[in-house]
Design a protein around this motif. Structure first.
Motif, PDB file in Angstrom:
ATOM      1  N   GLY A 175       0.799  -1.214   0.000  1.00 12.53           N
ATOM      2  CA  GLY A 175       0.000   0.000   0.000  1.00 12.53           C
ATOM      3  C   GLY A 175       0.831   1.262   0.000  1.00 12.53           C
ATOM      4  N   ALA A 176       0.163   2.406   0.194  1.00 13.56           N
ATOM      5  CA  ALA A 176       0.800   3.713   0.088  1.00 13.56           C
ATOM      6  C   ALA A 176       0.748   4.453   1.418  1.00 13.56           C
ATOM      7  N   ILE A 177       1.782   5.277   1.656  1.00 15.41           N
ATOM      8  CA  ILE A 177       1.856   6.145   2.824  1.00 15.41           C
ATOM      9  C   ILE A 177       1.892   7.579   2.313  1.00 15.41           C
ATOM     10  N   LYS A 178       1.014   8.435   2.865  1.00 19.58           N
ATOM     11  CA  LYS A 178       0.909   9.813   2.405  1.00 19.58           C
ATOM     12  C   LYS A 178       1.307  10.774   3.520  1.00 19.58           C
ATOM     13  N   VAL A 179       2.102  11.778   3.141  1.00 21.64           N
ATOM     14  CA  VAL A 179       2.577  12.765   4.114  1.00 21.64           C
ATOM     15  C   VAL A 179       2.524  14.159   3.506  1.00 21.64           C
TER      16      VAL A 179
END
Length: 264
Positions: free
Chosen positions: A252-256
């Motif tokens: 999955g993806a991590i958003k910052v």
């Protein structure tokens, strides 16, 4: 000239105030022993305990002179964020300082590091409890930290300002390293790609390095210690107010997004 104590005090004060340093606060170390001495003093001055460690690569041009391929720095409690799906995590950066996002495979130790051991890949693999998707926030009050070289990087906490721990990546022990891939975007543009194989010797060798490093300096690594194992897709500068997404397949993806650091 400044003593290790004075250099450490300048870095810690700037980080806690959230203000940039115009120049290196003393004589730049010419060896890693001095740099780690400064780091040790700064670590003792920081108000929260160590939660983990970052590992970075020494640039090839410096490896023979410094006698090292990797470097390490502490990650402190209060600078670790657990990511959940759909969340956007605010990363505090110092205006006028340095900030970068790095996609990382993050190890969580499943057992205490024994006081003595071989510090090899077999031991490292046995101590790994889990590996997670993650992001290291590389950060410093000194904008030129990377340009000034690895002795400067080490002296300021290894150029670490935080760590995001994402979902556990299962199956890594049996998967082909090239099949575990990572992509980093900033403001929607792809700035780097990589895989488990992008870390020399894979993250397992990086953990073995940290075991040897911490044993040599008398530093304990208890179960639950978090370890960032290297910038999989590279080091990507990020400005205040920008957003980044790091995607792991699988995982999955991590958003910052970056926000201004506040005094602490």
């Amino acid at each position: 000239m400044s003593s290790p104590q004075e250099i450490a005090q300048h870095f810690v004060a700037a980080r806690r105030a959230g203000t940039a340093l115009p120049d290196y606060p003393g004589t730049i170390p010419d060896n890693l022993t001095t740099s780690y001495d400064i780091q040790d003093v700064a670590r003792s001055l920081w108000p929260t305990p160590v939660r983990g460690w970052k590992i970075g690569m020494v640039p090839p041009a410096f490896r023979e002179k410094l006698g090292a391929m990797r470097l390490a720095g502490p990650v402190f409690d209060g600078n670790v964020w657990d990511y959940s799906e759909g969340q956007v995590i605010d990363l505090p950066v110092i205006p006028g300082g340095f900030a970068a996002v790095e996609g990382e495979f993050v190890v969580k130790l499943g057992a205490d590091m024994p006081a003595d051991g071989p510090s090899d890949e077999a031991e490292a693999r046995g101590l790994i409890g889990s590996i997670h998707a993650g992001i290291e926030l590389a950060g410093s009050p000194l904008a030129t930290i990377n340009k000034l070289g690895p002795t400067v990087v080490v002296s300021d906490f290894g150029n670490n300002a935080g760590l995001i721990v994402g979902p556990e990546l299962t199956g890594w022990r049996d998967a082909a390293p090239e099949s575990l891939t990572v992509e980093t975007q900033i403001e929607g543009a792809v700035v780097g790609t990589g895989s488990f194989a992008s870390i020399p010797g894979t993250p397992v060798q990086a953990v073995a390095f940290l075991l040897a490093h911490c044993r040599a300096r008398g530093i304990a690594l208890p179960a639950g210690t978090l370890i960032t194992t290297g910038a999989v897709t590279g080091i990507h500068d990020i400005a205040l107010g920008q957003s980044s997404t790091v995607s792991f397949a699988p995982g999955g993806a991590i958003k910052v997004r970056t926000v201004q650091a506040q005094p602490r």
